[in-house]
Write a protein that holds these residues in place. Sequence first.
Motif, short mmCIF file in Angstrom:
data_model
loop_
_atom_site.label_atom_id
_atom_site.label_comp_id
_atom_site.label_asym_id
_atom_site.label_seq_id
_atom_site.Cartn_x
_atom_site.Cartn_y
_atom_site.Cartn_z
N ARG A 86 0.79 -1.18 0.20
CA ARG A 86 -0.06 -0.02 0.09
C ARG A 86 0.89 1.33 0.05
NH1 ARG A 86 -5.40 -0.15 1.07
NH2 ARG A 86 -6.23 -2.40 1.52
N GLU A 87 1.98 1.22 0.76
CA GLU A 87 2.90 2.43 0.79
C GLU A 87 3.30 2.81 -0.45
OE1 GLU A 87 6.81 4.10 3.46
OE2 GLU A 87 5.55 2.31 4.12
N ALA A 88 3.88 1.64 -1.28
CA ALA A 88 4.48 2.09 -2.50
C ALA A 88 3.46 2.11 -3.50
CB ALA A 88 5.46 0.72 -2.68
N GLY A 89 2.14 1.77 -3.23
CA GLY A 89 1.07 1.59 -4.40
C GLY A 89 1.50 0.88 -5.48
N THR A 90 1.65 -0.43 -4.97
CA THR A 90 1.96 -1.39 -6.20
C THR A 90 1.12 -2.90 -5.71
OG1 THR A 90 3.87 -2.34 -4.86
CG2 THR A 90 3.98 -0.38 -6.77
N HIS A 109 -9.45 -5.02 -1.46
CA HIS A 109 -8.60 -4.17 -0.47
C HIS A 109 -8.75 -2.60 -0.62
CE1 HIS A 109 -6.17 -7.48 0.85
NE2 HIS A 109 -6.46 -8.06 -0.26
N GLY A 110 -9.90 -2.15 -1.45
CA GLY A 110 -10.08 -0.73 -1.56
C GLY A 110 -8.88 -0.17 -2.53
N LEU A 111 -8.55 -0.86 -3.51
CA LEU A 111 -7.53 -0.34 -4.45
C LEU A 111 -8.01 -0.74 -5.93
CD1 LEU A 111 -4.25 -1.85 -2.98
CD2 LEU A 111 -5.03 0.58 -2.69
N SER A 112 -7.39 -0.14 -6.88
CA SER A 112 -7.85 -0.11 -8.37
C SER A 112 -6.52 0.07 -9.13
CB SER A 112 -9.18 0.58 -8.55
OG SER A 112 -9.22 0.72 -10.00
N LEU A 113 -6.76 -0.37 -10.46
CA LEU A 113 -5.84 0.13 -11.61
C LEU A 113 -6.45 1.53 -11.79
CD1 LEU A 113 -5.73 -3.17 -13.80
CD2 LEU A 113 -3.93 -2.09 -12.32
N ALA A 114 -5.65 2.51 -12.49
CA ALA A 114 -6.19 3.77 -12.99
C ALA A 114 -6.96 3.69 -14.20
CB ALA A 114 -4.90 4.56 -13.23
N SER A 139 -4.48 8.75 -18.76
CA SER A 139 -4.20 7.37 -18.36
C SER A 139 -4.03 6.53 -19.41
CB SER A 139 -4.99 6.77 -17.18
OG SER A 139 -6.58 6.78 -17.87
N ALA A 140 -2.98 5.61 -19.36
CA ALA A 140 -2.63 4.78 -20.77
C ALA A 140 -3.01 3.59 -20.52
CB ALA A 140 -1.21 5.14 -21.04
N SER A 141 -2.40 2.68 -21.40
CA SER A 141 -2.66 1.33 -21.41
C SER A 141 -2.36 0.49 -20.31
CB SER A 141 -1.87 0.62 -22.62
OG SER A 141 -0.43 0.58 -22.18
N ILE A 142 -2.86 -0.68 -19.99
CA ILE A 142 -2.51 -1.67 -18.82
C ILE A 142 -0.87 -1.86 -18.74
CG2 ILE A 142 -2.68 -3.74 -17.56
CD1 ILE A 142 -5.42 -4.14 -19.20
N ALA A 143 -0.13 -2.06 -19.88
CA ALA A 143 1.11 -2.00 -19.93
C ALA A 143 1.97 -0.87 -19.29
CB ALA A 143 1.95 -2.34 -21.22
N ALA A 144 1.48 0.33 -19.68
CA ALA A 144 1.92 1.64 -19.23
C ALA A 144 1.85 1.84 -17.65
CB ALA A 144 1.13 2.67 -19.77
N GLN A 145 1.12 0.99 -16.93
CA GLN A 145 0.86 0.90 -15.55
C GLN A 145 2.01 -0.19 -14.71
OE1 GLN A 145 -3.54 1.07 -14.43
NE2 GLN A 145 -3.74 1.03 -16.72
N ILE A 146 2.65 -0.73 -15.45
CA ILE A 146 3.63 -1.66 -15.04
C ILE A 146 4.73 -1.06 -14.45
CG2 ILE A 146 5.21 -3.76 -15.64
CD1 ILE A 146 3.34 -4.28 -17.79
N LYS A 147 5.07 -1.51 -12.99
CA LYS A 147 6.08 -0.99 -12.32
C LYS A 147 7.24 -1.74 -12.23
CE LYS A 147 5.99 2.58 -10.54
NZ LYS A 147 5.94 3.99 -11.52
N SER A 184 6.83 -14.19 -15.88
CA SER A 184 6.25 -14.94 -14.80
C SER A 184 5.60 -14.34 -13.80
CB SER A 184 7.42 -15.87 -14.17
OG SER A 184 8.50 -14.91 -13.76
N ALA A 185 5.96 -12.80 -13.61
CA ALA A 185 4.96 -11.96 -12.66
C ALA A 185 5.13 -10.59 -13.06
CB ALA A 185 5.56 -12.21 -11.20
N ILE A 186 4.25 -9.99 -12.73
CA ILE A 186 4.04 -8.39 -13.04
C ILE A 186 3.62 -7.71 -11.81
CG2 ILE A 186 2.99 -6.62 -14.67
CD1 ILE A 186 2.41 -8.92 -16.55
N THR A 187 4.26 -6.49 -11.58
CA THR A 187 3.97 -5.51 -10.71
C THR A 187 3.24 -4.29 -11.33
OG1 THR A 187 5.77 -6.42 -9.18
CG2 THR A 187 4.91 -3.83 -8.73
N PHE A 188 2.12 -3.87 -10.93
CA PHE A 188 1.51 -2.77 -11.48
C PHE A 188 1.44 -1.91 -10.15
CE2 PHE A 188 -0.57 -6.38 -13.53
CZ PHE A 188 -0.57 -5.76 -14.93
N ALA A 189 1.08 -0.52 -10.65
CA ALA A 189 0.99 0.54 -9.98
C ALA A 189 -0.83 0.52 -9.60
CB ALA A 189 1.02 1.86 -10.73
N VAL A 190 -1.00 0.76 -8.44
CA VAL A 190 -2.39 1.03 -7.97
C VAL A 190 -2.79 2.06 -7.26
CG1 VAL A 190 -2.89 -1.66 -8.11
CG2 VAL A 190 -2.18 -0.67 -5.76
#
Length: 443
Positions: A86-90, A109-114, A139-147, A184-190
Amino acid sequence: MRMAVKTMKTVRSSVWRNWAGNVTARPVRSVAPSSTQELAEVVRRAAAEGLKVKAVGSGHSFTTAAATDGLLIRPGRMVGVRGLDREAGTVTVAAGTPLRQLNETLTAHGLSLANMGDIMEQTVAGATATGTHGTGRDSASIAAQIKGLELVTADGSVLRCSATENPEIFAAARIGLGSLGVVSAITFAVEPEFLLTAREEPMPFDRVMADFDRLVAENEHFEFYWFPHTGNCNTKRNNRSTGPAAPVGRVSGWVDDELLSNGIFQVACSVGRAVPATIPGIAKISSRALSARTYTDIPYKVFTSPRRVRFLEMEYAVPREAAVTVLRELKATVDRSGLRVSFPVEVRTAPADDIPLSTASGRETAYIAVHLYRGTPHRAYFTAAEQIMIAHGGRPHWGKLHSRDAGYLSGVYPRFGEFTAVRDRLDPDRLFTNDYLRRVLGD
């Protein structure tokens, strides 16, 4: 490691088909690893056996991007959230996690993608690898939200990539077409979950064209559907709201989203396929079937819709300033031809991003998508539309039908060479190639 491989699900000579049914693959072997370690081992083993390797998602691409006659990696056991900060928003999720599961977990968890596309059936890796997008002014594509992401490369190494760790690989791999390795895994901004108010409204085609720039500028998310053979559009404007929530009613939502948009539309498409002469009349009725409505809800319930009528699709990204010209040319082409088009044309927008193979790379973009009901001859319509798009520097969606090759694509993507250099470094022997990648990226 050997014990992990023994637990892996392996199927020989299985047939894989995509969602639309237009792509079939017959791999030598299919496997379903359940961890990054298992995935790395099967990649190493395939390389030793001389088998090409491709990973599939849910099959929502219309191209052969994931097809192989070698080793097919299925995503069904690599699912779930690996970590939420939550602190990092990911949020970090396994690559095979469906977007539906991700969205439902985030909302718990009360979170969302943009921002997101309009369906939730894809896996996160499949959606990002092909550049899946929604519509957005800022706000752009799903890939643009990858951290960050985790990538198994051709030698079985596991690379962790972000803006600070292997940054040149991260830049390319956010939309990698499965050509750099297996994600194998992806970290997104939320972000904290918010409300969106959706305003859906019929509008004449000429008015949408005249007001297009204003509609895009005044709304966080604007999109519309034009019904060929008519001068009618359905528009949708989504903007953040302070609330309160006012979801679509259960009965009215079922009537609009299931009965009209799926059930009756399915029947109409079937009739049109059997008797093409009826299509213009059906289009006039269909374009007036949905009435105006306004509702407020959490993001994924506003952005996404059920899509049960199966179709084929081609979509091109054109410079946003060319959108009105392209659409007028497309309408004129349909009007003066003998084409019979049963599906609406979908139009969305995106801001410029910095991903080398993103369809919005380096330029503000409008997306124009043409569809036809599955089983309907599509080549003449798609070819006519494609000729209009490429005359304006159009970039085809990587997961949707098109005829472009590396010669053309290298000319409309300024950073194309940057991507292929990363590919040459990570997969010099082309373990992850197939016919589609040979065409669009070259060898």
